[in-house]
Design an enzyme around this catalytic site. Structure first.
Site, PDB file in Angstrom:
ATOM      1  N   ASP A  66       5.129  -6.795   2.986  1.00  0.00           N
ATOM      2  CA  ASP A  66       4.386  -7.301   1.995  1.00  0.00           C
ATOM      3  C   ASP A  66       5.347  -7.646   0.976  1.00  0.00           C
ATOM      4  O   ASP A  66       6.446  -6.937   0.425  1.00  0.00           O
ATOM      5  CB  ASP A  66       3.202  -6.097   1.407  1.00  0.00           C
ATOM      6  CG  ASP A  66       1.958  -6.485   1.614  1.00  0.00           C
ATOM      7  OD1 ASP A  66       1.711  -7.600   1.840  1.00  0.00           O
ATOM      8  OD2 ASP A  66       1.165  -5.447   1.998  1.00  0.00           O
ATOM      9  N   GLU A 104      -0.562 -12.097  -0.674  1.00  0.00           N
ATOM     10  CA  GLU A 104      -1.970 -12.292  -1.049  1.00  0.00           C
ATOM     11  C   GLU A 104      -2.380 -13.580  -1.559  1.00  0.00           C
ATOM     12  O   GLU A 104      -1.495 -14.189  -2.452  1.00  0.00           O
ATOM     13  CB  GLU A 104      -2.416 -11.189  -1.945  1.00  0.00           C
ATOM     14  CG  GLU A 104      -2.437  -9.985  -1.292  1.00  0.00           C
ATOM     15  CD  GLU A 104      -2.734  -8.824  -2.290  1.00  0.00           C
ATOM     16  OE1 GLU A 104      -3.322  -9.053  -3.380  1.00  0.00           O
ATOM     17  OE2 GLU A 104      -2.459  -7.589  -1.975  1.00  0.00           O
ATOM     18  N   LYS A 114       4.259 -11.052   4.172  1.00  0.00           N
ATOM     19  CA  LYS A 114       2.980 -11.236   3.924  1.00  0.00           C
ATOM     20  C   LYS A 114       2.646 -11.440   2.269  1.00  0.00           C
ATOM     21  O   LYS A 114       3.396 -10.790   1.706  1.00  0.00           O
ATOM     22  CB  LYS A 114       1.820 -10.244   4.390  1.00  0.00           C
ATOM     23  CG  LYS A 114       0.495 -10.384   4.123  1.00  0.00           C
ATOM     24  CD  LYS A 114      -0.360  -9.320   4.955  1.00  0.00           C
ATOM     25  CE  LYS A 114      -0.386  -7.902   4.100  1.00  0.00           C
ATOM     26  NZ  LYS A 114      -0.961  -8.147   2.780  1.00  0.00           N
ATOM     27  N   SER A 131       0.830  -1.274  -0.007  1.00  0.00           N
ATOM     28  CA  SER A 131       0.094  -0.127   0.013  1.00  0.00           C
ATOM     29  C   SER A 131       0.968   1.283  -0.025  1.00  0.00           C
ATOM     30  O   SER A 131       0.407   2.343  -0.193  1.00  0.00           O
ATOM     31  CB  SER A 131      -0.981   0.034   1.222  1.00  0.00           C
ATOM     32  OG  SER A 131      -0.146  -0.239   2.493  1.00  0.00           O
ATOM     33  N   GLU A 145      -9.353  -8.817   4.481  1.00  0.00           N
ATOM     34  CA  GLU A 145      -9.181  -7.555   3.989  1.00  0.00           C
ATOM     35  C   GLU A 145     -10.839  -7.518   3.345  1.00  0.00           C
ATOM     36  O   GLU A 145     -11.275  -7.995   2.497  1.00  0.00           O
ATOM     37  CB  GLU A 145      -8.290  -7.185   3.161  1.00  0.00           C
ATOM     38  CG  GLU A 145      -8.657  -5.709   2.414  1.00  0.00           C
ATOM     39  CD  GLU A 145      -7.544  -5.130   1.706  1.00  0.00           C
ATOM     40  OE1 GLU A 145      -7.439  -3.943   1.013  1.00  0.00           O
ATOM     41  OE2 GLU A 145      -6.304  -5.639   1.472  1.00  0.00           O
TER      42      GLU A 145
END
Length: 276
Positions: free
Chosen positions: A84, A116, A114, A46, A189
């Site tokens: 991330d 996704e 992390k 982000s 999320e």
């Protein structure tokens, strides 16, 4: 004080205390977030649209993410730091995925990574299994997956009955498989509150919600949203300050004082010259 560990997080979780997590992308902000007592800092991709000026997360490079993570680690003493993995730095091959993830621990000093995971994301689950086997702690991430924005067509709540691409049962099963593969926690999320509760009840590891309601084990927000810094307000977040206004006020005052000659003064000079 020593840096927070996964056993520390589990001890807090097992004691029934919610876990706290915020993003940070540089040392000064990380230092303040850490001093305020947050359990975990996420150096999120982000950063793309909240720190680096991109339109979204996709352009963030591996080197940018490593640099952001190293800066946050240098500014942190206690919080557990999660980094991330940026878009396409994992999944293209197992060897590349492991090497890139390892760099965040070896070079940047992160405590975990992390990544996704799409519903039933076989490749990602295999990567989590391999990384945890090798000693790389992994935080899972299901629900809205911004790195897949071009595929899913935008941001929308996950797990609703009308959501055919990511129904609730897929999220529950994917979260269970991530936990079985060794993920120490799972970010949910923008998941509907009922499905987020189902996931939380179905897995033994802590769930960390962002826009996923009350029935999770902890919360994470983007620090820019919390601080009111350079962005729009989102219903999933809560703004606790208005730094945009404070920064603008301070800069306007600086400009005014320089233009009027009020700054600098004698006190701001080295070896000042006495006025005649």
């Amino acid at each position: 004080m020593s840096r927070t560990t996964i056993p520390d997080l589990y001890e807090k979780h097992e004691g029934g205390e919610p876990l706290t997590m915020l993003t940070a992308y540089d040392a000064p902000v990380a230092r303040q977030v850490d001093a305020a007592g947050v359990d975990m800092i996420l150096v999120g991709d982000s950063a793309g649209d909240n720190h680096l000026g991109y339109d979204d997360t996709l352009p963030v490079t591996l080197e940018e993410a490593l640099s952001n993570t190293a800066a946050v680690v240098r500014g942190t003493e206690e919080a557990f730091v999660v980094a991330d993995l940026p878009f396409l730095t994992y999944g293209t091959s197992m060897a590349e995925s492991v090497e890139n993830a390892g760099r965040f621990l070896k070079e940047a000093g992160a405590d975990a990574v992390k990544l996704e995971t799409a519903p039933y994301g076989e490749t990602t689950i295999e990567i989590v299994d391999r990384l945890t086997e090798l000693g790389v702690p992994v935080q899972g991430h299901v629900g809205l997956t911004p790195q897949r924005k071009n595929e899913i067509g935008g941001a929308y709540v996950q797990g609703r009955d009308t959501d055919t691409s990511s129904p609730g049962e897929a999220l529950v099963e994917t979260a269970q498989r991530l936990a079985d593969a060794g993920a120490f926690s799972i970010v949910l999320e923008t998941v509907s509150e009922g499905v987020a509760r189902e996931v939380t009840e179905a897995v033994d590891v802590p769930t960390i919600g962002i826009g996923s309601g009350r029935y999770v084990d902890g919360q994470v927000l983007v620090v820019s949203d919390v601080l009111g810094l350079g962005g729009e307000e989102y219903s999933l977040a809560k703004q606790y300050a208005d730094l945009d206004s404070e920064i603008r006020r301070a800069v306007e005052q600086y400009v005014e004082e320089v233009e009027s000659g009020e700054f600098p003064t004698r006190d701001n000079a080295f070896d000042p010259v006495d006025e005649e």
